[in-house]
Scaffold this motif. Structure first.
Motif, mmCIF file in Angstrom:
data_model
loop_
_atom_site.group_PDB
_atom_site.id
_atom_site.type_symbol
_atom_site.label_atom_id
_atom_site.label_comp_id
_atom_site.label_asym_id
_atom_site.label_seq_id
_atom_site.Cartn_x
_atom_site.Cartn_y
_atom_site.Cartn_z
ATOM 1 N N UNK A 43 0.829 -1.211 0.000
ATOM 2 C CA UNK A 43 0.000 0.000 0.000
ATOM 3 C C UNK A 43 0.865 1.263 0.000
ATOM 4 N N UNK A 44 1.539 1.509 -1.118
ATOM 5 C CA UNK A 44 2.435 2.663 -1.198
ATOM 6 C C UNK A 44 1.676 3.969 -0.937
ATOM 7 N N UNK A 45 0.439 4.043 -1.410
ATOM 8 C CA UNK A 45 -0.338 5.284 -1.249
ATOM 9 C C UNK A 45 -0.564 5.608 0.227
ATOM 10 N N UNK A 46 -0.712 4.579 1.067
ATOM 11 C CA UNK A 46 -0.916 4.828 2.505
ATOM 12 C C UNK A 46 0.355 5.386 3.149
ATOM 13 N N UNK A 47 1.491 4.865 2.711
ATOM 14 C CA UNK A 47 2.785 5.381 3.203
ATOM 15 C C UNK A 47 2.980 6.833 2.768
ATOM 16 N N UNK A 48 2.637 7.133 1.541
ATOM 17 C CA UNK A 48 2.791 8.510 1.044
ATOM 18 C C UNK A 48 1.923 9.453 1.877
ATOM 19 N N UNK A 49 0.726 9.020 2.182
ATOM 20 C CA UNK A 49 -0.172 9.836 3.010
ATOM 21 C C UNK A 49 0.446 10.035 4.409
ATOM 22 N N UNK A 50 1.003 8.966 4.960
ATOM 23 C CA UNK A 50 1.605 9.034 6.304
ATOM 24 C C UNK A 50 2.843 9.935 6.316
ATOM 25 N N UNK A 51 3.574 9.946 5.213
ATOM 26 C CA UNK A 51 4.786 10.774 5.101
ATOM 27 C C UNK A 51 4.491 12.240 5.429
ATOM 28 N N UNK A 52 3.333 12.721 4.968
ATOM 29 C CA UNK A 52 2.993 14.136 5.205
ATOM 30 C C UNK A 52 2.822 14.437 6.697
ATOM 31 N N UNK A 53 2.521 13.426 7.491
ATOM 32 C CA UNK A 53 2.341 13.639 8.935
ATOM 33 C C UNK A 53 3.661 13.809 9.676
ATOM 34 N N UNK A 54 4.774 13.448 9.037
ATOM 35 C CA UNK A 54 6.087 13.578 9.694
ATOM 36 C C UNK A 54 7.054 14.483 8.923
ATOM 37 N N UNK A 55 6.590 15.060 7.828
ATOM 38 C CA UNK A 55 7.450 15.975 7.073
ATOM 39 C C UNK A 55 7.437 17.357 7.725
ATOM 40 N N UNK A 56 8.622 17.874 8.001
ATOM 41 C CA UNK A 56 8.738 19.179 8.658
ATOM 42 C C UNK A 56 8.902 20.293 7.616
ATOM 43 N N UNK A 57 7.819 21.034 7.387
ATOM 44 C CA UNK A 57 7.864 22.093 6.371
ATOM 45 C C UNK A 57 8.804 23.228 6.764
ATOM 46 N N UNK A 58 9.101 23.379 8.055
ATOM 47 C CA UNK A 58 10.067 24.415 8.464
ATOM 48 C C UNK A 58 11.464 24.070 7.931
ATOM 49 N N UNK A 59 11.816 22.790 7.967
ATOM 50 C CA UNK A 59 13.115 22.357 7.434
ATOM 51 C C UNK A 59 13.144 22.495 5.909
ATOM 52 N N UNK A 60 12.030 22.166 5.258
ATOM 53 C CA UNK A 60 11.955 22.314 3.798
ATOM 54 C C UNK A 60 12.126 23.784 3.421
ATOM 55 N N UNK A 61 11.476 24.650 4.203
ATOM 56 C CA UNK A 61 11.570 26.092 3.942
ATOM 57 C C UNK A 61 13.013 26.595 4.112
ATOM 58 N N UNK A 62 13.698 26.101 5.125
ATOM 59 C CA UNK A 62 15.095 26.481 5.356
ATOM 60 C C UNK A 62 15.940 26.107 4.133
ATOM 61 N N UNK A 63 15.674 24.907 3.610
ATOM 62 C CA UNK A 63 16.415 24.454 2.441
ATOM 63 C C UNK A 63 16.069 25.281 1.196
ATOM 64 N N UNK A 64 14.801 25.681 1.099
ATOM 65 C CA UNK A 64 14.372 26.521 -0.030
ATOM 66 C C UNK A 64 15.153 27.828 -0.005
ATOM 67 N N UNK A 65 15.197 28.468 1.141
ATOM 68 C CA UNK A 65 15.854 29.766 1.228
ATOM 69 C C UNK A 65 17.362 29.651 0.976
ATOM 70 N N UNK A 66 17.944 28.519 1.403
ATOM 71 C CA UNK A 66 19.376 28.300 1.168
ATOM 72 C C UNK A 66 19.680 28.051 -0.304
ATOM 73 N N UNK A 67 18.688 27.562 -1.053
ATOM 74 C CA UNK A 67 18.906 27.188 -2.456
ATOM 75 C C UNK A 67 18.829 28.407 -3.392
ATOM 76 N N UNK A 68 18.302 29.506 -2.900
ATOM 77 C CA UNK A 68 18.074 30.667 -3.782
ATOM 78 C C UNK A 68 19.368 31.459 -4.030
#
Ligand code: MN3
Length: 205
Positions: A180-205
């Motif tokens: 059930x890959x789709x269930x794992x993908x859904x669960x991934x969003x519950x542990x993904x830290x958007x603050x860390x993603x944002x930090x990486x976004x700003x560093x990439x610019x």
């Protein structure tokens, strides 16, 4: 010598979304193997000494020996991809980006939900093993891409910088989610830290 990133959480802390045994196996076996195999391959080509992983992956064509090139592609990709993956997960993640990244997601995708749908679609649609990434380009624009195996947008000219990656190799989810890959993908969003993603976004610019 490349070294795995240290986890900022315990192996059991992402339960029930990602189970402890999967985390232990994924980090201490799979990620460790990519790292060790990358280091072993690099030792065989002195031209790679002292380079960053980004420099190495951007210039795979410069590795003369085809066996070393393949080893660096697979294990260097695996090394970089897993550092990104593990470093953007948290037990208590920020559920949405703020600031610049939030604005750009709205501009490029319409909404965070629409972006998550697009990443989920590419992650679910990847046949066999691979990844789906959100990449940032120098001009600030965002794109969703999927790669096979351990390939990364860092290997492409103008591929952008991956700031979020979801691993859809079966080893990332099979112990808990089976087919059930789709269930794992859904669960991934519950542990993904958007603050860390944002930090990486700003560093990439
Ligand atoms: Mn993996």
């Amino acid at each position: 010598m490349f070294k795995q990133i240290d986890l900022s959480y315990g192996f059991a802390d992402l339960e029930p979304h990602i189970d402890e045994l999967t985390m232990v196996t994924h980090y201490t076996k799979h990620h460790a193997a990519y790292t060790n195999n990358l280091n072993a391959a690099i030792e065989k080509d002195t031209s790679l000494a002292g380079k960053t992983i980004e420099e190495i992956l951007a210039h795979l064509d410069g590795i003369a020996d085809p066996a070393i090139r393949t080893a660096v592609r697979n294990n260097g990709g695996g090394y970089a991809n897993h550092n990104l993956y593990f470093d953007t997960l948290r037990a208590n993640p920020a559920p949405a980006p703020q600031g610049k990244l939030a604005d750009r997601i709205k501009k490029d995708f319409g909404s965070l939900e629409a972006l998550k749908d697009e990443i989920g679609k590419q992650a679910a649609g990847r046949f066999g093993s691979g990844w789906a990434f959100l990449v940032a380009h120098k001009d600030g624009s965002l794109a969703v891409v999927s790669t096979p195996n351990q390939d990364t947008p860092l290997m492409e000219k103008d591929g952008g910088v991956p700031i979020l990656g979801i691993d859809v190799w079966e080893h990332a989810y099979y112990l808990k989610y089976k087919n059930m890959r789709a269930d794992y993908i859904k669960a991934f969003w519950s542990v993904l830290d958007w603050a860390e993603v944002e930090k990486r976004y700003e560093a990439a610019l």
